[in-house]
Structure formats: C-alpha cells, structure tokens
Design an enzyme around this catalytic site. Sequence first.
Site, PDB file in Angstrom:
ATOM      1  CE1 TYR A  45       0.862  -0.027   4.526  1.00 40.50           C
ATOM      2  CE2 TYR A  45      -0.108   2.140   4.232  1.00 40.50           C
ATOM      3  CZ  TYR A  45       0.631   1.262   4.989  1.00 40.50           C
ATOM      4  OH  TYR A  45       1.144   1.660   6.195  1.00 40.50           O
ATOM      5  CE  LYS A 163       3.312   3.352   3.272  1.00 40.84           C
ATOM      6  NZ  LYS A 163       3.399   3.193   4.713  1.00 40.84           N
ATOM      7  CD  GLU A 196      10.564   2.531   9.442  1.00 45.62           C
ATOM      8  OE1 GLU A 196      10.304   3.441   8.644  1.00 45.62           O
ATOM      9  OE2 GLU A 196      10.422   1.324   9.175  1.00 45.62           O
TER      10      GLU A 196
HETATM   11  N1  PDD Z   1       3.379   5.923   6.628  1.00 45.55           N
HETATM   12  N2  PDD Z   1       8.068   4.652   7.943  1.00 45.55           N
HETATM   13  C1  PDD Z   1       6.950   3.901   7.947  1.00 45.55           C
HETATM   14  C2  PDD Z   1       6.992   2.568   8.614  1.00 45.55           C
HETATM   15  C3  PDD Z   1       5.789   4.372   7.328  1.00 45.55           C
HETATM   16  O1  PDD Z   1       4.682   3.628   7.326  1.00 45.55           O
HETATM   17  C4  PDD Z   1       5.789   5.656   6.709  1.00 45.55           C
HETATM   18  C5  PDD Z   1       4.584   6.192   6.009  1.00 45.55           C
HETATM   19  C6  PDD Z   1       6.978   6.412   6.744  1.00 45.55           C
HETATM   20  C7  PDD Z   1       7.074   7.765   6.091  1.00 45.55           C
HETATM   21  O2  PDD Z   1       6.990   7.657   4.696  1.00 45.55           O
HETATM   22  P1  PDD Z   1       6.490   8.858   3.781  1.00 45.55           P
HETATM   23  O3  PDD Z   1       7.363  10.020   4.081  1.00 45.55           O
HETATM   24  O4  PDD Z   1       6.679   8.335   2.402  1.00 45.55           O
HETATM   25  O5  PDD Z   1       5.057   9.125   4.114  1.00 45.55           O
HETATM   26  C8  PDD Z   1       8.104   5.874   7.354  1.00 45.55           C
HETATM   27  C9  PDD Z   1       2.149   6.357   6.032  1.00 45.55           C
HETATM   28  C10 PDD Z   1       1.922   7.820   6.152  1.00 45.55           C
HETATM   29  C11 PDD Z   1       1.031   5.539   6.620  1.00 45.55           C
HETATM   30  O6  PDD Z   1       1.206   4.336   6.757  1.00 45.55           O
HETATM   31  O7  PDD Z   1      -0.025   6.091   6.937  1.00 45.55           O
END
Ligand code: PDD
Length: 316
Positions: A45, A163, A196
């Site tokens: 996703y 992801k 993270e």
């Molecule tokens: N999450 N790390 C993880 C584990 C994440 O799920 C996300 C993003 C990020 C940040 O990625 P980005 O800058 O591309 O949004 C880092 C999204 C926002 C979510 O699952 O809702």
Amino acid sequence: MEFVAKGLQGYFRIMLININGVITGKEDAKVSVFDRGFLFGDSIYEVTLTYDYVLFKLEEHFDRLWESAESLALHISHSRKELTYEVNKTLKQLNEKRAYVRIIITRGEGMIGLDPNLASKNNVIIICKSLPENPNWWYETGVEMIIANILRNPKESMDPSIKSGNYLNNVLAYAEAKKQGAFDAIMLNRDGFITEGTTNNIWMIKNKEIITPPLGAGLLPGITRQTLIELAKLKNLPVSEKNFTRDELYSADESFLTSSTKELVPIVKINGKSIGSAVPGPLTRKLHQIYKDHVQECVKQGKNKLFFTIFPSDSD
Ligand code: PDD
C-alpha cells in the site's frame, strides 16, 4: 455508474472507496474474507494526500509501490496510467481540498494456502477521505515519543523497506507507545541503532548537522525523508544518513519525525528525557518551512497539470 444510481445522499460523502473501479461509501466497501491481504497481510500500500486538490508526489509513491510489488513478486494488474485514473476519479467524486489517499493492492483472492499462485487477480482498493489539518500543538509544542521494546523487523526477514500490508510489528510498537501515553514509538534494530517510527522516519540534529538513519538500518525509504534530504542539500545545510543509538538521540540538540501526512513534527521528549530544551528547535522549524515552501511549489506546478491528470487522454 452504480454510485450515481444509488444517489449521493445515501453515502457518507467525506469518505469514498474505490474497489476495482467501483466507487462506494464506507458501508458498502467490502472485500472477500479469502483475500490474501486479509488472510496473510499479502498486500502492499501507499499513503499520500492532496493539497488544494493536487495529488502530492504521486509518481514517487508509485515508484515505491512498484518497488514493493517487485520485492514480493506481486504483479500489479493496473498500469500507472490506469491507477492514476482511478485515484483521480475517486478524488473528483470526493471533491475535498485536502484528502487522504490510501492505495492498497492485495495479491487477490484464492483458496486458503500460503502459495501466492493461489490468487488469480489483484484487488485494487483506493480509500479517499477528507483530511483535517493536523493539530497545531504537534508543531507548536512538539510530541513525546518512546523507544519501543519490540525491535524493528530485520531487513533479512520482513524487510521494512517494503510497504506491505503486514504492519503487525508497527502495530505492537504503537500499542506500547499508547500504553505509556506517548505520541508514537521509535524502533531499534538488533544492533541497537535507531530505525524509524511506526509510520514515520526519525531525525536528529547535533551541532547543526541534520542526521537520519541510513536505509541499511532497516526502514521505509520515506518520500518525505528523501525530499527533505534533497531540500537540505539544495540549501547547503549539512545533512547525512548515519546510524545513531538511543543514547546519541537522547543527547541530540533537536529531533523530529517525518511523513507525508504529518510533514515535520518536532520531538521534544523520548522516554521521558528532554531533547535539547524540550521545545521545537530552530533548525526543525526552519526545515519545516523549507518543506512547506516546497509543497506550495509542487501545488502550483500541479495545478497546471490537473486537467490532464484527472482526464488522462487515451493517446498517452
Ligand atoms: N506511513 N516509515 C513507515 C513505517 C511508514 O509507514 C511511513 C509512512 C513512513 C514515512 O513515509 P512517507 O514520508 O513516504 O510518508 C516511514 C504512512 C503515512 C502511513 O502508513 O499512513
């Protein structure tokens, strides 16, 4: 279209779900219990958002979506153009300036069994909903985090750079944070380095150096993370991808997290320990402003292309 036939009134207008091209409201959005996303988390996703009707960094999210698919040998039945069309179709119906956009591709439905070949066809689900502005206090006061006891999945097992729909590692870390009244949890890897947050990337600032863990630590290559690295370099600000431990993070001058929907959120306490003077730091604020200016620039450019992205011509 079925959506129109049912009438808009019956639906909760601020959330629409597109399932394999059919747009419905929340109540009617159903997927089979035999879907492998439900059974095994066998799905991928992306989450992005719109600013003033403009989809933000869709290309970058698609790049990551297709990379995740490749890592899992999950064939995406849609082309980028078809997926763009479906996202825009849903957003057009939603008609919200600021919308949350979640694109989910599952491996599909099939007989229960681990063999990925049991599924024949992806389910493609796009959830679009109105996205309220984030609370001001996140940015004005900053947030408190914990370091979770649970470690981030090692890269050699379920690689966090994918992801996937399997977020149980993150769910458990987040539950730890909520139990302690914190905003979110930061996860370590087996070597004791910071990876993270549960849905965001982590940064520290020490002696004006802006540092975020390298992808090798085992984390999602955040699009906000990459954007900020590039913006900082453009502004000649010292930025680097380096491993750091929890103790180094405690002794940072400033810290913050990044994600598409949250942008940059200052972190002022971790496990009850103050970071710097426990208020959002000047460099964090400056970086957020640089990021916001970049968003505005993207929106301006996006406006010029909007017509074409909503109605892609058949010839291109
Ligand atoms: N999450 N790390 C993880 C584990 C994440 O799920 C996300 C993003 C990020 C940040 O990625 P980005 O800058 O591309 O949004 C880092 C999204 C926002 C979510 O699952 O809702």
